[in-house]
Structure formats: C-alpha cells, structure tokens
Design a protein around this motif. Sequence first.
Motif, short mmCIF file in Angstrom:
data_model
loop_
_atom_site.label_atom_id
_atom_site.label_comp_id
_atom_site.label_asym_id
_atom_site.label_seq_id
_atom_site.Cartn_x
_atom_site.Cartn_y
_atom_site.Cartn_z
N MET A 38 0.83 -1.20 0.00
CA MET A 38 0.00 0.00 0.00
C MET A 38 0.87 1.26 0.00
SD MET A 38 -3.15 -0.87 -0.20
CE MET A 38 -3.89 0.71 0.22
N VAL A 39 1.93 1.24 0.77
CA VAL A 39 2.84 2.40 0.82
C VAL A 39 3.54 2.57 -0.52
CG1 VAL A 39 4.87 3.38 1.95
CG2 VAL A 39 3.18 2.14 3.30
N MET A 40 4.01 1.47 -1.10
CA MET A 40 4.68 1.54 -2.40
C MET A 40 3.73 2.02 -3.49
SD MET A 40 6.90 -2.01 -2.25
CE MET A 40 7.42 -1.84 -3.96
N LEU A 41 2.48 1.56 -3.43
CA LEU A 41 1.49 2.01 -4.42
C LEU A 41 1.24 3.50 -4.29
CD1 LEU A 41 -0.66 1.47 -6.58
CD2 LEU A 41 -2.25 0.84 -4.74
N VAL A 46 2.10 9.15 -6.46
CA VAL A 46 2.42 10.57 -6.25
C VAL A 46 3.71 10.98 -6.95
CG1 VAL A 46 1.19 10.59 -4.05
CG2 VAL A 46 3.65 10.17 -4.08
N ARG A 47 4.54 10.03 -7.29
CA ARG A 47 5.81 10.37 -7.93
C ARG A 47 5.68 10.33 -9.45
NH1 ARG A 47 10.27 7.02 -4.26
NH2 ARG A 47 9.98 8.25 -2.34
N ASP A 48 6.51 11.10 -10.09
CA ASP A 48 6.49 11.18 -11.55
C ASP A 48 7.33 10.05 -12.12
OD1 ASP A 48 6.15 11.97 -14.13
OD2 ASP A 48 7.63 13.60 -14.06
N ARG A 122 -2.80 11.51 -10.99
CA ARG A 122 -3.05 10.08 -10.80
C ARG A 122 -3.44 9.76 -9.35
NH1 ARG A 122 2.34 7.45 -13.33
NH2 ARG A 122 3.06 8.38 -11.38
N ALA A 123 -2.74 10.36 -8.40
CA ALA A 123 -3.02 10.08 -7.00
C ALA A 123 -4.42 10.54 -6.61
CB ALA A 123 -1.97 10.75 -6.12
N ARG A 199 -7.96 12.87 1.21
CA ARG A 199 -8.44 14.21 0.87
C ARG A 199 -7.34 15.07 0.25
NH1 ARG A 199 -12.10 16.08 6.11
NH2 ARG A 199 -13.64 14.39 5.99
N THR A 200 -6.11 14.83 0.65
CA THR A 200 -5.00 15.67 0.18
C THR A 200 -4.02 14.92 -0.71
OG1 THR A 200 -3.76 15.17 2.21
CG2 THR A 200 -5.15 17.14 2.22
N LEU A 201 -4.29 13.65 -0.98
CA LEU A 201 -3.37 12.87 -1.81
C LEU A 201 -3.34 13.45 -3.22
CD1 LEU A 201 -1.57 10.32 -1.56
CD2 LEU A 201 -3.46 9.02 -2.58
N SER A 202 -2.15 13.76 -3.69
CA SER A 202 -2.02 14.40 -5.00
C SER A 202 -0.65 14.12 -5.60
CB SER A 202 -2.24 15.91 -4.87
OG SER A 202 -1.99 16.54 -6.11
N SER A 203 -0.62 14.07 -6.92
CA SER A 203 0.64 13.89 -7.64
C SER A 203 1.29 15.23 -7.97
CB SER A 203 0.40 13.11 -8.94
OG SER A 203 -0.22 11.88 -8.70
N THR A 204 0.60 16.31 -7.68
CA THR A 204 1.08 17.63 -8.11
C THR A 204 1.61 18.50 -6.98
OG1 THR A 204 -1.15 18.56 -7.91
CG2 THR A 204 -0.52 17.62 -10.04
N GLY A 205 1.45 18.09 -5.75
CA GLY A 205 1.90 18.92 -4.63
C GLY A 205 2.52 18.09 -3.53
N GLU A 206 2.96 18.78 -2.48
CA GLU A 206 3.56 18.10 -1.34
C GLU A 206 2.49 17.39 -0.53
OE1 GLU A 206 6.44 19.18 2.51
OE2 GLU A 206 5.86 20.71 1.04
#
Length: 245
Positions: A38-41, A46-48, A122-123, A199-206
């Motif tokens: 789950m952590v790896m996924l 979130v990473r490019d 994606r995230a 709620r805050t999971l995102s590929s574009t921000g911290e």
Amino acid sequence: MFEDFIRGEEGGLSIDWTQMPTYNTIMAIAAGAGLIFMVMLGRALVRDERFKPEGWALGAGVLGFILTTTGLHMTLTWPFALYFPFDNIVFGEPSLAFGVLLLGAALYLWKRGDQITEAKDRAAEAASVAKPLGIFVVGMGLALFGIAAAGMIYQLFAAPAQEPISGFFADYPMLEATFMSALFVLVGLGAVLFPLSLRTLSSTGEQSKVTRTVGVVWLVSGIIFLLFGALNFYTHIGLIINTMG
C-alpha cells in the motif's frame, strides 16, 4: 492467567495438531507485504514515474487471495477453537477484511487502471475511487485498537515456553503482549487516518502530514509483520515438534 493455561499441567504442553490447523505464518507475511504494498502504491502514484497498473493488480491479487482465503477459513471454521479461540478473531477477521480490500484494488487496477494512468493527477484519481471504502477502513482501524486493548489486558500474545525464541520470554507475558499490541495500534492508526489522507493525496503537490504519517506507520508495521511472520516459520515448526503428544 493465559500463560498458566498454555503451560498446562506441571509446565508441559501437548497439542493435538490434527485438531488445530495453523497458517497464521503465511498470513503474517502476506499482511506485512500488503501494508508495504500500500505504501509503495501510494508512492508510485504521487511520484512522476512510469505506472503499470497491471503489475500492481497482480501484486494486490496475490496478497489479497492469500489473506482472503486463509482469513475466511479462519473466520468461519475457528481452527484455533480448541486451544486459542481468540486467535480466530485476532488474526482471521482482520486478514479477511484486508484481503477483500486488496482483491477489490486488484480488480479495479486490472480493469480500470487506464483511468489512473490517463488522469492529470493520478493520486487524486485513485483517492477519489478509494474514498467510499474509507468508512470500512476506519471501522477496521477501530477494531484493531480493540484487539490491541484486549491483547494488553488479557495478555493474549504470550508465547508458550515450548516455542523457540519467543518462548524465552514466557515468564514475561506483558513483553510480547506489548509488542504485538503496539503493531496492531500502528496499523489501526494508519487505517483511522486513511480517509483523511485521501483528501489531500495528489501527484502535483507536497503530501500532508497525515498522508506521511499513514505511510510511516504502515511501512514500519508492515516490515515488522513480514519479518515476524518469516521468523514464525521457524518458531511455529519448533512449537509443533515440542508439543506433539
């Protein structure tokens, strides 16, 4: 007390293993691997970096199948009922819940993984899909807190003296009870915080502190569960040999 029960009369312990099939060894490894998965996924989302949903679907499917089948069997048949009946709840039901969640993730990633790869974020796309499951995940997190509390109060995780390595601490039941209960608390904490992290999971921000906390507690507990499960392949074999009537 429980430690008196497991020692039996005059310090001996004899178990009819034909009446108590045990497979929480592979369950522990699969659960630990599932938490790490789950952590790896999450990191992959979130990473490019290149994301292959089919590969992640295979990983979730393999782990989900193991946890669902063993967890379902333990939940419905109570194989530990003769000697350690509480273990059927402690290990069986959480494994079943986690296994079904992983199978659901495998199905989605296999059939609809392209929706993630084609999304601008994606995230966030994956988080929106997982959001409805948050209620059940929180419920299981609270259940893990309950298991941890029971483990501490009733000293459920004390190993018999006949079990190699873990049996060295048979005279100190609170030691293993604290260790195992702490693991359940870590997993439960991540589960309770899971909906907030989405709620805050995102590929574009911290990533938020909540998301990072979920990742840390699941990674740490996953590694410990995996290593502890691998160790139990030795300790449980030794326990079986030492307690065969």
